[in-house]
Design an enzyme around this catalytic site. Structure first.
Site, PDB file in Angstrom:
ATOM      1  N   CYS A  37      41.555  27.003 -36.957  1.00 12.78           N
ATOM      2  CA  CYS A  37      41.365  28.420 -36.660  1.00 12.78           C
ATOM      3  C   CYS A  37      42.606  29.212 -37.057  1.00 12.78           C
ATOM      4  O   CYS A  37      43.634  28.661 -37.445  1.00 12.78           O
ATOM      5  CB  CYS A  37      41.016  28.642 -35.200  1.00 12.78           C
ATOM      6  SG  CYS A  37      42.423  28.807 -34.107  1.00 12.78           S
ATOM      7  N   THR A  39      44.712  30.762 -35.230  1.00 17.49           N
ATOM      8  CA  THR A  39      45.881  30.446 -34.412  1.00 17.49           C
ATOM      9  C   THR A  39      46.604  29.215 -34.953  1.00 17.49           C
ATOM     10  O   THR A  39      47.840  29.167 -34.996  1.00 17.49           O
ATOM     11  CB  THR A  39      45.463  30.216 -32.951  1.00 17.49           C
ATOM     12  OG1 THR A  39      44.827  31.386 -32.454  1.00 17.49           O
ATOM     13  CG2 THR A  39      46.676  29.894 -32.089  1.00 17.49           C
ATOM     14  N   HIS A  42      48.593  30.341 -37.815  1.00 16.56           N
ATOM     15  CA  HIS A  42      49.786  31.049 -37.343  1.00 16.56           C
ATOM     16  C   HIS A  42      50.881  30.062 -36.928  1.00 16.56           C
ATOM     17  O   HIS A  42      52.062  30.273 -37.214  1.00 16.56           O
ATOM     18  CB  HIS A  42      49.437  31.947 -36.153  1.00 16.56           C
ATOM     19  CG  HIS A  42      48.649  33.174 -36.515  1.00 16.56           C
ATOM     20  ND1 HIS A  42      48.759  33.795 -37.742  1.00 16.56           N
ATOM     21  CD2 HIS A  42      47.745  33.898 -35.805  1.00 16.56           C
ATOM     22  CE1 HIS A  42      47.956  34.839 -37.767  1.00 16.56           C
ATOM     23  NE2 HIS A  42      47.333  34.926 -36.612  1.00 16.56           N
ATOM     24  N   HIS A  60      41.979  23.107 -31.054  1.00 16.72           N
ATOM     25  CA  HIS A  60      41.237  23.387 -29.813  1.00 16.72           C
ATOM     26  C   HIS A  60      39.757  23.665 -30.072  1.00 16.72           C
ATOM     27  O   HIS A  60      38.988  23.724 -29.122  1.00 16.72           O
ATOM     28  CB  HIS A  60      41.851  24.580 -29.082  1.00 16.72           C
ATOM     29  CG  HIS A  60      41.968  25.816 -29.909  1.00 16.72           C
ATOM     30  ND1 HIS A  60      43.049  26.075 -30.711  1.00 16.72           N
ATOM     31  CD2 HIS A  60      41.128  26.859 -30.067  1.00 16.72           C
ATOM     32  CE1 HIS A  60      42.877  27.228 -31.323  1.00 16.72           C
ATOM     33  NE2 HIS A  60      41.706  27.722 -30.954  1.00 16.72           N
ATOM     34  N   GLU A  61      39.348  23.840 -31.322  1.00 10.46           N
ATOM     35  CA  GLU A  61      37.920  23.973 -31.638  1.00 10.46           C
ATOM     36  C   GLU A  61      37.404  22.575 -31.950  1.00 10.46           C
ATOM     37  O   GLU A  61      37.762  22.001 -32.974  1.00 10.46           O
ATOM     38  CB  GLU A  61      37.713  24.867 -32.863  1.00 10.46           C
ATOM     39  CG  GLU A  61      38.289  26.256 -32.746  1.00 10.46           C
ATOM     40  CD  GLU A  61      38.080  27.080 -34.016  1.00 10.46           C
ATOM     41  OE1 GLU A  61      38.537  28.224 -34.029  1.00 10.46           O
ATOM     42  OE2 GLU A  61      37.479  26.581 -34.991  1.00 10.46           O
ATOM     43  N   CYS A 103      44.457  34.599 -16.504  1.00 12.64           N
ATOM     44  CA  CYS A 103      45.415  34.568 -15.409  1.00 12.64           C
ATOM     45  C   CYS A 103      46.846  34.536 -15.947  1.00 12.64           C
ATOM     46  O   CYS A 103      47.093  34.136 -17.086  1.00 12.64           O
ATOM     47  CB  CYS A 103      45.157  33.384 -14.482  1.00 12.64           C
ATOM     48  SG  CYS A 103      45.407  31.759 -15.208  1.00 12.64           S
TER      49      CYS A 103
END
Length: 338
Positions: A37, A39, A42, A60-61, A103
Site C-alpha cells: 500500500c 504507506t 512511504h 498490513h493488507e 484513540c
C-alpha cells in the site's frame, strides 16, 4: 520460515527465521497474500523514519489461514481463513470517547509492530475477522483497503441517486468509487494518469482528465448546475484542494481521504457561502470490515481487476524498486509462501 526485513535506506532483506509459537492470546497465521500500500511505499522512501524502528517486517493488507492458536483463544481454530484489522487499541482511554480506531495511543500493526510480509505471523486474536471457507484469499487481501473506502463512504452519508466526485483514481480512489457506485450514486472520477484513467474506464466509470477538461464545468453539466453532493479528496495534492470546494454543491459534503502532512490552503469562504461540510476520515471500524468482507464474499464487483501483479515474497526489493519506476500500477500482492 522466510520473513522480510526493512533495514532503512530503501533496503529490504529476506531472512530465514524460526517459526514462533503464539502467545496465549494470539494466533499464528500462515499468510497467503500481503498487499503493498501507499504507506508501505512511504516507509520505503524514508518518509516515516521517525516512527518506524528498523529493522522491521512491514505490511498490513493481508489474508491467510490460522496455523496455531494460543491457549486462551477459543473463538478461532486452526484452518480458519482470516484477515487482520491491524489496529492495536489496547491503549484506549475514556477521553477517546469510545472511538477506538482513532484513540490517542493507537498502534498500527505493520508500522508500529511487525507486519504481514512474512510466511507466518503472530497477531492478537482480537484483531481477526473470520472469512468463509470459499473466500478467494487473493481478493481477501483487498479487504483492508476496501474497508478504508467503506468507512469513507459511510461517513459521507452518500445516498442513492446523489452525485459523488472522486478526486484521484489510484487504488483507494477506485475502491471509494466502487463502493459509492454500489450505493446507487452517480460517480465521476477525476484523474490525470492515463493508465489509471484507462483502468477506471474499463471498470465502467465516468472519468475525466482535469488538465484536458474543465472539471467544474463538467460537473455542472452532468448535474444540471447542482454540482456534487459529495466530494472525496483522495489525490492529496493542492489542485484537488483548490477544486473540491468549487465542485461541491449547496450543503455538499467533502470527505478528506488523503493524508496531508503539512498545512494547506483551502477556500474557507466556500464553506460559509454554500454551507459545506468537511469530514475527516481515518482508517476504519469493525462494521466497515464486516461490510467489506460481505462485498468480497458476494463477489459482484470487479475487485480482481484492481490486482495488477502478484510477486513472490523473495522479490520484495525488486517490487518496491519497480513501483518507483512505474508508479501507475494499482494493487500489487506479495505471495507470502513463495
Amino acid at each position: 520460515m522466510k520473513a522480510t526485513r526493512y533495514e532503512g535506506n530503501k533496503t529490504f532483506n529476506v531472512i530465514e527465521t524460526e517459526v514462533e509459537a503464539p502467545a496465549k492470546d494470539d494466533v499464528r497465521i500462515k499468510v497467503a497474500y500481503s498487499g503493498v500500500c501507499g504507506t508501505d511505499v512511504h516507509i520505503y522512501h524514508g518518509m516515516m523514519d521517525k516512527r518506524v524502528n528498523f529493522p522491521i517486517t512491514i505490511g498490513h493488507e493481508m489474508s491467510g489461514t490460522i496455523d496455531a492458536v494460543g491457549d486462551n483463544v477459543t473463538t478461532y481454530k486452526v484452518g480458519d481463513k482470516v484477515v487482520v484489522r491491524p489496529l492495536d487499541d489496547r491503549g484506549v482511554k475514556p477521553s477517546d470517547k469510545g472511538f477506538n480506531h482513532i484513540c490517542e495511543d493507537l498502534k498500527f500493526i505493520g508500522i508500529d509492530s511487525p507486519g504481514s510480509m512474512q510466511q507466518y505471523w503472530n497477531v492478537p486474536a482480537f484483531t481477526l475477522h473470520k472469512l468463509k471457507t470459499t473466500t478467494d484469499l487473493k481478493l481477501a487481501a483487498l479487504i483492508e483497503p476496501l474497508s478504508v473506502a467503506v468507512h469513507d463512504v459511510r461517513l459521507s452519508q452518500l445516498k442513492h441517486k446523489e452525485t459523488a466526485v472522486v478526486l484521484g483514481g489510484g487504488p483507494i480512489g477506485l475502491l471509494v468509487a466502487m463502493v459509492a457506485k454500489n450505493t446507487g450514486a452517480t460517480v465521476i472520477i477525476s484523474e490525470i494518469n492515463p493508465v489509471r484513467i484507462s483502468k477506471a474506464q474499463d471498470l465502467g466509470f465516468d472519468v475525466i482528465n482535469p488538465t484536458h477538461t474543465d472539471l467544474i464545468q463538467y460537473v455542472k453539466e452532468k448535474t444540471e448546475g447542482r454540482l456534487a453532493d459529495v466530494v472525496f479528496e483522495v489525490a492529496g495534492v493542492q489542485p484537488a484542494l483548490d477544486v473540491m470546494t468549487e465542485i461541491a454543491g449547496i450543503r455538499g459534503r467533502i470527505v478528506m481521504v488523503a493524508i496531508h502532512g503539512e498545512k494547506k490552503n483551502i477556500d474557507l469562504f466556500k464553506f460559509f457561502w454554500k454551507e459545506l461540510k468537511l469530514i475527516g476520515a481515518r482508517v476504519y471500524e469493525k462494521e466497515d470490515y464486516e461490510k467489506s468482507i460481505q462485498l468480497i464474499t458476494d463477489n459482484q464487483l470487479p475487485f480482481e481487476q484492481l490486482i495488477t501483479d502478484i510477486q513472490p515474497l523473495s522479490k520484495i526489493q525488486e517490487v518496491f524498486e519497480n513501483i518507483d519506476k512505474k508508479p501507475d500500477g494499482l494493487k500489487i500482492l506479495m505471495d507470502c509462501q513463495l
